[in-house]
Design a protein around this motif. Structure first.
Motif, PDB file in Angstrom:
ATOM      1  N   TYR A 306       5.667  -8.495   2.956  1.00 20.46           N
ATOM      2  CA  TYR A 306       5.727  -7.038   3.069  1.00 20.46           C
ATOM      3  C   TYR A 306       6.067  -6.388   1.727  1.00 20.46           C
ATOM      4  O   TYR A 306       5.500  -5.356   1.365  1.00 20.46           O
ATOM      5  CB  TYR A 306       6.773  -6.622   4.107  1.00 20.46           C
ATOM      6  N   MET A 307       7.005  -7.003   1.006  1.00 20.08           N
ATOM      7  CA  MET A 307       7.513  -6.370  -0.215  1.00 20.08           C
ATOM      8  C   MET A 307       6.637  -6.624  -1.429  1.00 20.08           C
ATOM      9  O   MET A 307       6.578  -5.791  -2.332  1.00 20.08           O
ATOM     10  CB  MET A 307       8.940  -6.867  -0.499  1.00 20.08           C
ATOM     11  N   VAL A 308       5.955  -7.765  -1.463  1.00 23.97           N
ATOM     12  CA  VAL A 308       5.192  -8.157  -2.656  1.00 23.97           C
ATOM     13  C   VAL A 308       3.703  -8.305  -2.360  1.00 23.97           C
ATOM     14  O   VAL A 308       2.856  -7.716  -3.027  1.00 23.97           O
ATOM     15  CB  VAL A 308       5.747  -9.483  -3.236  1.00 23.97           C
ATOM     16  N   GLY A 309       3.386  -9.090  -1.323  1.00 25.72           N
ATOM     17  CA  GLY A 309       1.989  -9.396  -1.047  1.00 25.72           C
ATOM     18  C   GLY A 309       1.165  -8.170  -0.697  1.00 25.72           C
ATOM     19  O   GLY A 309       0.079  -7.948  -1.253  1.00 25.72           O
ATOM     20  N   LEU A 310       1.673  -7.360   0.229  1.00 29.61           N
ATOM     21  CA  LEU A 310       0.919  -6.184   0.660  1.00 29.61           C
ATOM     22  C   LEU A 310       0.715  -5.160  -0.460  1.00 29.61           C
ATOM     23  O   LEU A 310      -0.416  -4.749  -0.736  1.00 29.61           O
ATOM     24  CB  LEU A 310       1.608  -5.529   1.855  1.00 29.61           C
ATOM     25  N   PRO A 311       1.757  -4.729  -1.146  1.00 22.92           N
ATOM     26  CA  PRO A 311       1.554  -3.642  -2.117  1.00 22.92           C
ATOM     27  C   PRO A 311       0.931  -4.074  -3.443  1.00 22.92           C
ATOM     28  O   PRO A 311       0.357  -3.241  -4.146  1.00 22.92           O
ATOM     29  CB  PRO A 311       2.969  -3.105  -2.345  1.00 22.92           C
ATOM     30  N   LEU A 312       1.043  -5.355  -3.813  1.00 28.35           N
ATOM     31  CA  LEU A 312       0.618  -5.766  -5.152  1.00 28.35           C
ATOM     32  C   LEU A 312      -0.684  -6.558  -5.184  1.00 28.35           C
ATOM     33  O   LEU A 312      -1.143  -6.937  -6.254  1.00 28.35           O
ATOM     34  CB  LEU A 312       1.733  -6.598  -5.816  1.00 28.35           C
ATOM     35  N   SER A 370      -3.823  -1.277  -1.179  1.00 26.85           N
ATOM     36  CA  SER A 370      -3.558  -2.711  -1.096  1.00 26.85           C
ATOM     37  C   SER A 370      -3.107  -3.195   0.284  1.00 26.85           C
ATOM     38  O   SER A 370      -3.643  -4.186   0.799  1.00 26.85           O
ATOM     39  CB  SER A 370      -2.530  -3.104  -2.163  1.00 26.85           C
ATOM     40  N   PRO A 371      -2.126  -2.545   0.949  1.00 24.48           N
ATOM     41  CA  PRO A 371      -1.732  -3.018   2.289  1.00 24.48           C
ATOM     42  C   PRO A 371      -2.881  -2.977   3.288  1.00 24.48           C
ATOM     43  O   PRO A 371      -3.000  -3.858   4.145  1.00 24.48           O
ATOM     44  CB  PRO A 371      -0.609  -2.051   2.682  1.00 24.48           C
ATOM     45  N   TRP A 372      -3.712  -1.953   3.199  1.00 26.15           N
ATOM     46  CA  TRP A 372      -4.863  -1.820   4.083  1.00 26.15           C
ATOM     47  C   TRP A 372      -5.789  -3.020   3.928  1.00 26.15           C
ATOM     48  O   TRP A 372      -6.108  -3.724   4.908  1.00 26.15           O
ATOM     49  CB  TRP A 372      -5.587  -0.511   3.738  1.00 26.15           C
ATOM     50  N   ILE A 373      -6.205  -3.274   2.695  1.00 22.92           N
ATOM     51  CA  ILE A 373      -7.152  -4.363   2.438  1.00 22.92           C
ATOM     52  C   ILE A 373      -6.513  -5.720   2.717  1.00 22.92           C
ATOM     53  O   ILE A 373      -7.153  -6.628   3.258  1.00 22.92           O
ATOM     54  CB  ILE A 373      -7.668  -4.289   0.994  1.00 22.92           C
ATOM     55  N   ALA A 374      -5.245  -5.878   2.354  1.00 24.57           N
ATOM     56  CA  ALA A 374      -4.572  -7.161   2.571  1.00 24.57           C
ATOM     57  C   ALA A 374      -4.518  -7.503   4.055  1.00 24.57           C
ATOM     58  O   ALA A 374      -4.796  -8.640   4.460  1.00 24.57           O
ATOM     59  CB  ALA A 374      -3.164  -7.126   1.983  1.00 24.57           C
ATOM     60  N   CYS A 375      -4.170  -6.527   4.889  1.00 27.36           N
ATOM     61  CA  CYS A 375      -4.100  -6.785   6.331  1.00 27.36           C
ATOM     62  C   CYS A 375      -5.482  -7.091   6.908  1.00 27.36           C
ATOM     63  O   CYS A 375      -5.638  -8.023   7.706  1.00 27.36           O
ATOM     64  CB  CYS A 375      -3.482  -5.589   7.046  1.00 27.36           C
TER      65      CYS A 375
END
Length: 482
Positions: A306-312, A370-375
């Motif tokens: 949540y803190m690193v993977g999604l936003p970065l 980034s969170p959108w595409i990552a999910c």
């Protein structure tokens, strides 16, 4: 040794997309020259009427073919023909690694799945032909279910007859218009209302939606033949990927095609190579645990997600990888096109925010996207089976590594139709507006052969990402503290 006519009844050329050979090697008269051989028209080659002479081809057993599976010695089998691609691997437009991923194996279905213009692809195969399977050998490796393979190939022939691989230009034109309207609306709001914080937040969200939808469209332009002319497909792919997204086409091709050919297979799929920051699946956590590797507290890796993977994922990881590949590979076309992305932003938003403020706006938009595409990209893979190479058939390889999300108007729009991930992986060159039509046929084939066709609600799919990370963390803990 026997005399056979050097003619391909095959299905194309292995993963990497025929569009790039056309762009980089195609001659002005549309007659590519393969390894100095005489030029033959695609139609002549497809009909087996080229002027090339017959030559003697060796007969090989699967036992011998499977020995040629090293980086320095790569043989492939396509429609019972044996090809030595070792010397050609470095020139493969999809990258040398995807060829090695299928070295020593039957590549017929992946060959057919990943290529658009088969006549052209066959021309590049022809000089690499060294033999064929011996008459007593099965068409696939003996561990594969021949009936399952035949049923899948029959399904593909059925879908081709139904015209399911023909793209609707209007569908993709409307998608592009949606993106351009969002971009224009963001600038118009800024021009009319100024650059106050409320307006900045509004235009950031508009640009975020535009970027996310551009990600889905570049997926289309990278896989599909939307236009009749290949050069227009190449141009559109560069326009969307480089100019609208600011990412390298070459980087995406070489990474994404590996993922499609061997999804969730260690170490062949780069999308699951996320260590040491995250441990995914069942094998990697146990490996790290037994070796007492602890770069971070993996017990809390779902929180790091949540803190690193999604936003970065987009603003840092993908951007840095893309720039590295362009620079080290000296991909000048990509560099010029990607530069146009930043130039456009500086021209459009620079007068309002200045250079530093425009850079911040670019990365704010990527941060929000980034969170959108990552999910969307991870919900269909991380919770699914991950393993080392098991040399399964194409259908099983894709179905075991992917899952679908339930169909609805919102889900289709929000995921860019990548909620039909199973169909997308089985038929990468199929336009996404047809996934819903073919899904029942795929589900039926899976049921016939006992393959689980996973289809889940979107919120459950998002939650399964975290649940799978927790499961992997527990495996690591058991191995680490045993």
């Amino acid at each position: 040794m026997t005399k056979v006519e050097e003619k391909h009844a095959g299905n194309g050329s292995l993963v990497g997309k025929s569009q790039l050979p056309l762009e980089e090697k195609h001659q002005a008269n549309d007659k590519p020259e393969a390894n100095g051989k005489a030029k033959v028209s695609p139609k002549q080659e497809a009909d087996g009427k080229g002027d090339t002479p017959r030559k003697s081809l060796n007969l090989y057993s699967w036992q011998e073919i499977q020995r040629h599976n090293q980086e320095t010695d790569q043989w492939l089998v396509i429609n019972r023909k044996v090809y030595d691609v070792t010397s050609w691997a470095d020139r493969h437009p999809g990258g040398r690694r995807v060829l090695n991923h299928y070295a020593g194996e039957d590549a017929t279905d992946v060959f057919r799945a990943m290529h658009l213009e088969l006549d052209i692809a066959r021309l590049y195969l022809k000089p690499l032909l060294i033999g064929e399977l011996a008459p007593g050998e099965p068409s696939q490796e003996r561990n594969k279910n021949a009936q399952l393979v035949e049923d899948f190939q029959e399904l593909r022939r059925t879908l081709e007859a139904m015209n399911m691989f023909s793209a609707n230009l209007g569908f993709f034109s409307l998608h592009l218009i949606q993106i351009l309207i969002l971009e224009a609306l963001a600038w118009l709001m800024l021009w009319h209302f100024g650059n106050g914080w409320p307006i900045t937040i509004c235009i950031s969200f508009l640009l975020t939606i535009s970027q996310a939808q551009s990600s889905f469209l570049q997926h289309d332009t990278g896989h599909l033949s939307i236009f009749k002319k290949s050069k227009w497909n190449h141009l559109m792919h560069r326009f969307v990927m480089c100019h609208l997204k600011g990412l390298s086409v070459k980087w995406w091709n070489h990474r994404h095609f590996q993922h499609h050919t061997k999804p969730n297979i260690y170490p062949k799929d780069p999308d699951i190579d996320v260590g040491p920051l995250f441990l995914v699946g069942d094998l990697q956590p146990i490996k790290y645990g037994k070796k007492k590797i602890k770069y971070i507290d993996y017990e809390k890796q779902h929180l790091y997600f949540y803190m690193v993977g999604l936003p970065l994922l987009m603003p840092v990881y993908f951007n840095l990888q893309s720039m590295q590949v362009m620079y080290l590979g000296r991909y000048w076309k990509d560099i010029v096109w990607v530069s146009s992305f930043y130039i456009r932003y500086f021209i459009t938003f620079g007068p309002f925010y200045g250079i530093f403020g425009t850079v911040l706006l670019i990365y704010l938009v990527k941060f929000l996207e980034s969170p959108w595409i990552a999910c969307v990209t991870q919900m269909s893979h991380i919770p699914m089976k991950m393993s080392r190479e098991e040399n399964r058939d194409w259908l099983s390889t894709q179905v075991l590594a992917t899952c679908n999300v339930e169909q609805s108007f919102f889900n289709d729009w929000f995921t860019g139709h990548l909620n039909f991930q199973i169909e997308h992986h089985l038929f990468p060159t199929m336009p996404r507006h047809n996934y819903q039509k073919v899904a029942p046929l795929v589900r039926s084939l899976c049921a016939k052969h006992g393959l689980q066709y996973v289809n889940k609600p979107i919120l459950k799919a998002f939650g399964d990402i975290v649940r799978s990370l927790k499961k992997s963390a527990a495996l690591w803990m058991d191995a680490y503290y045993e």
